[in-house]
Design a protein around this motif. Structure first.
Motif, PDB file in Angstrom:
ATOM      1  N   SER A   1       0.817  -1.216   0.000  1.00  0.00           N
ATOM      2  CA  SER A   1       0.000   0.000   0.000  1.00  0.00           C
ATOM      3  C   SER A   1       0.849   1.265   0.000  1.00  0.00           C
ATOM      4  O   SER A   1       0.347   2.347  -0.331  1.00  0.00           O
ATOM      5  CB  SER A   1      -0.935   0.012   1.214  1.00  0.00           C
ATOM      6  OG  SER A   1      -0.194  -0.020   2.419  1.00  0.00           O
TER       7      SER A   1
ATOM      8  N   PHE B   1      -2.261  -0.445  -5.421  1.00  0.00           N
ATOM      9  CA  PHE B   1      -2.664  -1.572  -4.586  1.00  0.00           C
ATOM     10  C   PHE B   1      -4.139  -1.519  -4.224  1.00  0.00           C
ATOM     11  O   PHE B   1      -4.859  -2.525  -4.314  1.00  0.00           O
ATOM     12  CB  PHE B   1      -1.801  -1.594  -3.324  1.00  0.00           C
ATOM     13  CG  PHE B   1      -2.228  -2.629  -2.319  1.00  0.00           C
ATOM     14  CD1 PHE B   1      -2.007  -3.972  -2.559  1.00  0.00           C
ATOM     15  CD2 PHE B   1      -2.849  -2.260  -1.133  1.00  0.00           C
ATOM     16  CE1 PHE B   1      -2.409  -4.930  -1.644  1.00  0.00           C
ATOM     17  CE2 PHE B   1      -3.242  -3.208  -0.217  1.00  0.00           C
ATOM     18  CZ  PHE B   1      -3.019  -4.544  -0.474  1.00  0.00           C
TER      19      PHE B   1
ATOM     20  N   ARG C   1      -6.383  -4.859  -5.408  1.00  0.00           N
ATOM     21  CA  ARG C   1      -6.237  -5.854  -4.343  1.00  0.00           C
ATOM     22  C   ARG C   1      -7.411  -6.819  -4.241  1.00  0.00           C
ATOM     23  O   ARG C   1      -7.268  -7.906  -3.693  1.00  0.00           O
ATOM     24  CB  ARG C   1      -6.047  -5.165  -2.984  1.00  0.00           C
ATOM     25  CG  ARG C   1      -7.171  -4.241  -2.584  1.00  0.00           C
ATOM     26  CD  ARG C   1      -6.989  -3.667  -1.195  1.00  0.00           C
ATOM     27  NE  ARG C   1      -7.091  -4.693  -0.165  1.00  0.00           N
ATOM     28  CZ  ARG C   1      -6.980  -4.440   1.135  1.00  0.00           C
ATOM     29  NH1 ARG C   1      -6.725  -3.223   1.561  1.00  0.00           N
ATOM     30  NH2 ARG C   1      -7.095  -5.411   2.023  1.00  0.00           N
TER      31      ARG C   1
ATOM     32  N   LEU D   1      -3.538 -11.123  -7.415  1.00  0.00           N
ATOM     33  CA  LEU D   1      -3.162 -10.438  -6.177  1.00  0.00           C
ATOM     34  C   LEU D   1      -4.141 -10.768  -5.058  1.00  0.00           C
ATOM     35  O   LEU D   1      -3.727 -11.013  -3.920  1.00  0.00           O
ATOM     36  CB  LEU D   1      -3.105  -8.930  -6.403  1.00  0.00           C
ATOM     37  CG  LEU D   1      -2.661  -8.093  -5.189  1.00  0.00           C
ATOM     38  CD1 LEU D   1      -1.294  -8.534  -4.686  1.00  0.00           C
ATOM     39  CD2 LEU D   1      -2.659  -6.607  -5.522  1.00  0.00           C
TER      40      LEU D   1
ATOM     41  N   LEU E   1      -3.127 -12.521  -1.521  1.00  0.00           N
ATOM     42  CA  LEU E   1      -3.461 -11.927  -0.228  1.00  0.00           C
ATOM     43  C   LEU E   1      -4.273 -12.902   0.623  1.00  0.00           C
ATOM     44  O   LEU E   1      -4.058 -13.012   1.833  1.00  0.00           O
ATOM     45  CB  LEU E   1      -4.243 -10.634  -0.434  1.00  0.00           C
ATOM     46  CG  LEU E   1      -3.472  -9.480  -1.069  1.00  0.00           C
ATOM     47  CD1 LEU E   1      -4.412  -8.336  -1.406  1.00  0.00           C
ATOM     48  CD2 LEU E   1      -2.360  -8.998  -0.152  1.00  0.00           C
TER      49      LEU E   1
END
Length: 228
Positions: free
Chosen positions: A186, A205, A209, A214, A218
């Motif tokens: 971030s 980001f 996200r 991605l 995460l």
């Protein structure tokens, strides 16, 4: 700027880019191509000039590079710090070792920065050797910083120190960093996500996200502190 093929992107001056992706995605290969160590097809331009047309030794002098494993040569600590800038003054060396938090252990060595290191780091820990590598990159003061998971092999304390020193060093500098620290994304201007040699996501980001690879990464990392 990279054009054509599975990779198409441009990095703006002073922009901070994180490069992420699973193991084998091609992240380190991309960095090696940018460094001129790996042949490429298509177009790879630096300030509008094709990389193949540049003097690669001069190009690398413009890059401050820190890799996963600290590379030390046989010689003194000072020799290793000044590898890319052998004419540096004592004051300049002292400044970068302080900024890289390397002075705290160099000052404890019996011979200080004249301590001899070699292929086996001369009794230094991996974290200490990496801080020397960061100091060396700072002293070279390249216009473009390439960072290949610079804290991957460090303990938590060394990782914090190296990340702190790098955050100061890259202010105002164009930076491309391969990172395994998804909780740091971030703070970057943009995130490049690679998979099997292709750039599959490119954006801030906060904008990417929740989707694609991605989001999967995460979820697998279970990074609950990302909103902190």
């Amino acid at each position: 700027q990279v054009l054509a093929g599975p990779l198409t992107f441009a990095i703006k001056p002073n922009e901070h880019i994180a490069l992420v992706g699973p193991s084998g995605a091609g992240k380190t290969s991309l960095l090696n191509a940018i460094l001129g160590f790996l042949p490429y097809r298509g177009s790879l331009k630096v300030n509008g000039v094709e990389l193949k047309a540049l003097d690669h030794s001069q190009w690398r002098q413009a890059i401050s590079w820190v890799g996963q494993n600290p590379m030390l040569v046989h010689g003194t600590v000072r020799d290793n710090v000044t590898l890319g800038n052998p004419l540096a003054t004592d004051e300049q060396v002292r400044q970068v070792t302080q900024q890289a938090y390397a002075d705290e252990f160099i000052d404890r060595l019996e011979l200080g920065d004249q301590h001899i290191v070699g292929d086996r780091s001369g009794g230094l820990s991996v974290g200490q050797a990496q801080r020397i590598a960061v100091a060396r990159a700072m002293l070279q003061n390249g216009a473009f910083w390439l960072l290949d998971e610079p804290t991957a092999s460090l303990d938590a304390n060394s990782e914090r120190l190296v990340l702190d020193s790098l955050s100061i060093a890259v202010r105002g500098q164009t930076t491309l960093m391969v990172s395994h620290r998804l909780d740091q994304l971030s703070m970057m201007d943009r995130v490049f996500v690679m998979e099997i040699g292709q750039l599959v996501q490119n954006g801030h980001f906060g904008m990417i996200r929740e989707q694609g690879l991605l989001a999967e990464m995460l979820a697998n990392k279970d990074m609950r502190d990302l909103d902190a």
